[in-house]
Motif scaffolding. Structure first.
Motif, PDB file in Angstrom:
ATOM      1  N   GLY A  45     -27.133  10.492  -7.661  1.00  0.00           N
ATOM      2  CA  GLY A  45     -26.294  11.640  -7.729  1.00  0.00           C
ATOM      3  C   GLY A  45     -24.960  11.500  -7.399  1.00  0.00           C
ATOM      4  O   GLY A  45     -24.172  10.407  -7.058  1.00  0.00           O
ATOM      5  N   GLY A  46     -24.471  12.933  -7.201  1.00  0.00           N
ATOM      6  CA  GLY A  46     -23.037  13.039  -6.697  1.00  0.00           C
ATOM      7  C   GLY A  46     -22.813  12.695  -5.116  1.00  0.00           C
ATOM      8  O   GLY A  46     -23.628  12.169  -4.733  1.00  0.00           O
ATOM      9  N   ARG A  47     -21.727  13.159  -4.853  1.00  0.00           N
ATOM     10  CA  ARG A  47     -21.148  12.855  -3.374  1.00  0.00           C
ATOM     11  C   ARG A  47     -21.582  13.765  -2.201  1.00  0.00           C
ATOM     12  O   ARG A  47     -21.031  13.666  -1.311  1.00  0.00           O
ATOM     13  CB  ARG A  47     -19.487  12.660  -3.291  1.00  0.00           C
ATOM     14  CG  ARG A  47     -19.186  11.159  -4.314  1.00  0.00           C
ATOM     15  CD  ARG A  47     -17.597  11.018  -4.082  1.00  0.00           C
ATOM     16  NE  ARG A  47     -16.908  12.170  -4.601  1.00  0.00           N
ATOM     17  CZ  ARG A  47     -16.105  12.893  -3.953  1.00  0.00           C
ATOM     18  NH1 ARG A  47     -16.191  12.755  -2.571  1.00  0.00           N
ATOM     19  NH2 ARG A  47     -15.227  13.693  -4.462  1.00  0.00           N
ATOM     20  N   GLY A  48     -22.161  14.977  -2.917  1.00  0.00           N
ATOM     21  CA  GLY A  48     -22.179  15.959  -1.675  1.00  0.00           C
ATOM     22  C   GLY A  48     -20.989  16.689  -1.628  1.00  0.00           C
ATOM     23  O   GLY A  48     -20.739  17.563  -0.672  1.00  0.00           O
ATOM     24  N   PHE A  49     -20.326  17.032  -2.775  1.00  0.00           N
ATOM     25  CA  PHE A  49     -18.894  17.624  -2.962  1.00  0.00           C
ATOM     26  C   PHE A  49     -19.113  19.070  -3.155  1.00  0.00           C
ATOM     27  O   PHE A  49     -19.717  19.218  -4.340  1.00  0.00           O
ATOM     28  CB  PHE A  49     -17.848  16.977  -3.547  1.00  0.00           C
ATOM     29  CG  PHE A  49     -16.781  17.508  -4.045  1.00  0.00           C
ATOM     30  CD1 PHE A  49     -15.890  17.857  -3.069  1.00  0.00           C
ATOM     31  CD2 PHE A  49     -16.376  17.871  -5.402  1.00  0.00           C
ATOM     32  CE1 PHE A  49     -14.480  18.689  -3.192  1.00  0.00           C
ATOM     33  CE2 PHE A  49     -15.195  18.598  -5.504  1.00  0.00           C
ATOM     34  CZ  PHE A  49     -14.400  18.910  -4.764  1.00  0.00           C
ATOM     35  N   SER A  50     -18.613  19.997  -2.253  1.00  0.00           N
ATOM     36  CA  SER A  50     -18.661  21.296  -2.894  1.00  0.00           C
ATOM     37  C   SER A  50     -17.154  22.115  -2.443  1.00  0.00           C
ATOM     38  O   SER A  50     -16.657  21.527  -1.348  1.00  0.00           O
ATOM     39  CB  SER A  50     -19.625  21.946  -1.937  1.00  0.00           C
ATOM     40  OG  SER A  50     -21.061  21.735  -2.095  1.00  0.00           O
ATOM     41  N   SER A  51     -16.768  22.888  -3.450  1.00  0.00           N
ATOM     42  CA  SER A  51     -15.373  23.400  -3.159  1.00  0.00           C
ATOM     43  C   SER A  51     -15.360  24.772  -3.917  1.00  0.00           C
ATOM     44  O   SER A  51     -16.142  25.029  -4.719  1.00  0.00           O
ATOM     45  CB  SER A  51     -14.318  22.409  -3.664  1.00  0.00           C
ATOM     46  OG  SER A  51     -14.230  22.457  -4.969  1.00  0.00           O
ATOM     47  N   ALA A  52     -14.153  25.542  -3.790  1.00  0.00           N
ATOM     48  CA  ALA A  52     -13.785  26.763  -4.136  1.00  0.00           C
ATOM     49  C   ALA A  52     -12.440  26.922  -4.046  1.00  0.00           C
ATOM     50  O   ALA A  52     -11.743  26.147  -3.292  1.00  0.00           O
ATOM     51  CB  ALA A  52     -14.808  27.938  -3.574  1.00  0.00           C
ATOM     52  N   PRO A  53     -11.863  27.959  -4.656  1.00  0.00           N
ATOM     53  CA  PRO A  53     -10.474  28.231  -4.367  1.00  0.00           C
ATOM     54  C   PRO A  53     -10.274  28.408  -3.176  1.00  0.00           C
ATOM     55  O   PRO A  53     -11.018  29.039  -2.403  1.00  0.00           O
ATOM     56  CB  PRO A  53     -10.238  29.329  -5.293  1.00  0.00           C
ATOM     57  CG  PRO A  53     -11.147  29.645  -6.429  1.00  0.00           C
ATOM     58  CD  PRO A  53     -12.378  28.660  -5.864  1.00  0.00           C
ATOM     59  N   GLU A  54      -8.943  28.221  -2.598  1.00  0.00           N
ATOM     60  CA  GLU A  54      -8.624  28.284  -1.263  1.00  0.00           C
ATOM     61  C   GLU A  54      -8.852  29.668  -0.615  1.00  0.00           C
ATOM     62  O   GLU A  54      -8.318  30.569  -1.536  1.00  0.00           O
ATOM     63  CB  GLU A  54      -7.096  27.969  -0.856  1.00  0.00           C
ATOM     64  CG  GLU A  54      -6.947  28.061   0.553  1.00  0.00           C
ATOM     65  CD  GLU A  54      -5.460  27.295   0.572  1.00  0.00           C
ATOM     66  OE1 GLU A  54      -4.975  27.330   2.012  1.00  0.00           O
ATOM     67  OE2 GLU A  54      -4.823  26.920  -0.159  1.00  0.00           O
ATOM     68  N   GLY A  55      -9.332  29.987   0.305  1.00  0.00           N
ATOM     69  CA  GLY A  55      -9.676  31.304   0.869  1.00  0.00           C
ATOM     70  C   GLY A  55     -10.941  32.207   0.217  1.00  0.00           C
ATOM     71  O   GLY A  55     -11.225  33.134   0.508  1.00  0.00           O
ATOM     72  N   THR A  56     -11.710  31.450  -0.741  1.00  0.00           N
ATOM     73  CA  THR A  56     -12.657  31.908  -1.066  1.00  0.00           C
ATOM     74  C   THR A  56     -13.826  32.221  -0.061  1.00  0.00           C
ATOM     75  O   THR A  56     -14.163  30.993   0.448  1.00  0.00           O
ATOM     76  CB  THR A  56     -13.358  31.214  -2.333  1.00  0.00           C
ATOM     77  OG1 THR A  56     -12.174  31.043  -3.349  1.00  0.00           O
ATOM     78  CG2 THR A  56     -14.619  31.981  -3.012  1.00  0.00           C
ATOM     79  N   PRO A  57     -14.574  33.205   0.281  1.00  0.00           N
ATOM     80  CA  PRO A  57     -15.444  33.552   1.296  1.00  0.00           C
ATOM     81  C   PRO A  57     -16.733  32.540   1.089  1.00  0.00           C
ATOM     82  O   PRO A  57     -17.186  32.286  -0.034  1.00  0.00           O
ATOM     83  CB  PRO A  57     -15.986  34.642   1.237  1.00  0.00           C
ATOM     84  CG  PRO A  57     -14.552  35.537   0.612  1.00  0.00           C
ATOM     85  CD  PRO A  57     -14.117  34.414  -0.631  1.00  0.00           C
ATOM     86  N   LEU A  58     -17.043  32.129   2.158  1.00  0.00           N
ATOM     87  CA  LEU A  58     -18.584  31.327   2.039  1.00  0.00           C
ATOM     88  C   LEU A  58     -19.204  31.890   3.358  1.00  0.00           C
ATOM     89  O   LEU A  58     -19.006  31.745   4.593  1.00  0.00           O
ATOM     90  CB  LEU A  58     -18.032  29.758   2.137  1.00  0.00           C
ATOM     91  CG  LEU A  58     -19.277  28.915   2.466  1.00  0.00           C
ATOM     92  CD1 LEU A  58     -20.288  28.928   1.118  1.00  0.00           C
ATOM     93  CD2 LEU A  58     -18.940  27.456   2.565  1.00  0.00           C
ATOM     94  N   GLY A  59     -20.480  32.281   3.134  1.00  0.00           N
ATOM     95  CA  GLY A  59     -21.549  32.263   4.133  1.00  0.00           C
ATOM     96  C   GLY A  59     -22.114  33.779   4.274  1.00  0.00           C
ATOM     97  O   GLY A  59     -22.705  34.210   5.133  1.00  0.00           O
TER      98      GLY A  59
END
Length: 494
Positions: free
Chosen positions: A173-187
């Motif tokens: 599989g992939g590298r375990g890479f998660s992202s979003a535009p800067e400042g996008t809320p998470l959690g």
């Protein structure tokens, strides 16, 4: 005439940032293994790279079997002139699908609105053939907009194909890479984090066999499926109800798999007892340390030992009261499957086979599928860890039933589409009574003490920290011949 089929029916790979990989379980009870140069399996000595910041990928290996009757399957023996071409598609559509407010309580096929198509990460289709080969990576793109309407686009690698020294397919599989535009809320939620992506994926596996140049190709019957899930931070400690158990019950309920077999102590009862006993290394409940769970008389059929068997059965059933199955009261609870309870009742009554059964010495068709699925959690599917609640839909399976996905009923990316967004959000939220076998609640130490497993990833930004530092967390691993598990390979600076 010979027919060919791929096993395991469903293979399980896991994410990891380290470039090299190990093999997932292929023999029931044997766990993960190192890939040897000759294609064999060897002891696994490390789960990370030397920096202790990057987890190695778990590869899902697929084998070709042959049959003359469509019932009994043996490893394929092909002529020297034969060529096997493997093909795989991998897709991640988690950020793109329409999501209900809460994880679905019944099987649901994901839908992607037209306006969300750019958030589907389509790794494409890759093919591979020959010995000791590797493919180009599954390369996709994730595109959305930031809070100001500006384009945000990143390249996402979903995995790669390899073949071993015998030409068998390995999917990583992939590298375990998660992202979003800067400042996008998470959690704010473990389930809804709009515009966040990860690199979990799933898709079909196919094999085309050409016995000699110029001959017509033969397609492996039914194909197979691969699921790429998050890392397993407690390898060797399996969920009390595994994905194999869930699908086996599905086979009994809808496809006439036999349900009234006499259970084998070594094959059916002892593994279930061990799963409950090993919870003591990842979940803080005194029941799991009960010495009766280790009593050698558990394999005794004597009537005088029936009270002991009854008491241990109740300890196993107590997991239904401890663990959660769904966030909604209307959702499926955590519960052992009916066939598991039937086996336990027969065992208590003394109606079981106590003949010693040695661990399989060779790789078998049934064993490959069972081993792969026993490494995945079957409960709770809220929204799932390795694969989601769509797995409970009997209409997606190939017939005759052998745990095989019918490629005509689902699309690449469907099995993982409605799971946590991204997977790290679920790992933060679902501590305590959920699935400590993949995400430990605490980490046992070599000195006998205990530490919080996620120490160092805390506070209001813990979700973002986990996205950044998931490779630095320790793994709870068995140490030596005794059944003692200890946290290892935790990064020193976490």
């Amino acid at each position: 005439m010979k027919s060919y089929r791929i096993f395991p029916s469903i293979g399980l790979a896991r994410l990891g940032e380290a470039p090299n990989f190990f093999l997932g379980p292929e023999v029931p009870g044997a766990g993960v293994a190192e890939l040897l140069p000759d294609g064999g399996r060897g002891p696994l000595t490390h789960h990370k790279d030397a920096s202790l910041t990057k987890i190695r990928k778990q590869g899902a290996r697929f084998h070709l079997f042959e049959s003359t009757d469509g019932v009994t399957w043996q490893p394929a023996v092909l002529p020297d002139t034969a060529q096997v071409t493997w093909s795989v598609s991998l897709v991640n559509k988690k950020a793109a699908v329409e999501r209900p407010e809460d994880p679905p309580t019944a099987p649901m096929h994901p839908q992607v609105p037209a306006g969300n198509a750019s958030m589907v990460i389509d790794g494409g289709r890759r093919t591979i053939s020959g010995l000791n080969q590797k493919s180009a990576p599954f390369a996709g793109k994730f595109a959305t907009t930031d809070a100001n309407g500006q384009l945000y686009q990143v390249d996402v690698e979903l995995g790669q194909l390899f073949t071993d020294a015998q030409g068998r397919l390995i999917v990583v599989g992939g590298r375990g890479f998660s992202s979003a535009p800067e400042g996008t809320p998470l959690g704010r939620s473990y389930y809804h984090n709009p515009k966040w992506h990860d690199d979990v994926a799933d898709g079909p596996v196919r094999a085309e066999i050409r016995l000699a140049p110029g001959e017509a190709p033969i397609e492996a019957d039914g194909g197979a499926w691969v699921v790429v899930g998050p890392p397993d931070y407690a390898p060797g400690i399996d969920c009390v109800v595994t994905l194999f158990d869930v699908l086996h019950q599905l086979g009994i309920s809808f496809f006439r798999l036999p349900a009234d077999q006499v259970p084998s102590y070594d094959r059916d009862i002892a593994p279930l007892v061990a799963r409950v006993r090993r919870l003591q290394w990842v979940h803080d409940d005194a029941q799991w340390t009960d010495p009766r769970l280790s009593d050698p008389r558990l394999r005794s059929r004597a009537s005088t030992d029936q009270p002991l068997r009854e008491a241990v059965k109740e300890l196993i059933l107590a997991t239904e009261d401890v663990f959660e199955g769904h966030t909604l009261p209307t959702g499926p609870p955590f519960e052992l499957r009916s066939f598991q309870k039937t086996m336990l009742s027969k065992w208590v009554e003394g109606d079981f086979d106590d003949t010693p059964v040695a661990q399989e010495a060779t790789l078998t068709a049934a064993g490959l599928t069972r081993a792969a699925l026993e490494g995945a959690a079957g409960q709770g599917l809220c929204p799932g860890i390795e694969a989601g609640i769509l797995m409970l839909d009997p209409n997606i399976y190939f017939q005759p039933f052998d745990y095989r996905i019918d490629h005509a009923t689902v699309k690449p990316g469907d099995l993982t589409a409605l799971m946590a967004q991204p997977w790290q959000a679920d790992f933060v939220k679902c501590n305590t009574e959920w699935w400590p076998t993949q995400r430990p609640d605490f980490a046992p130490q070599a000195d006998g003490g205990k530490e919080e497993w996620m120490r160092g990833i805390q506070g209001p930004k813990r979700h973002t920290l986990l996205v950044q530092k998931s490779g630095q967390l320790g793994l709870v691993v068995r140490q030596g011949p005794d059944e003692v598990f200890v946290e290892v390979e935790r990064a020193a600076n976490l």
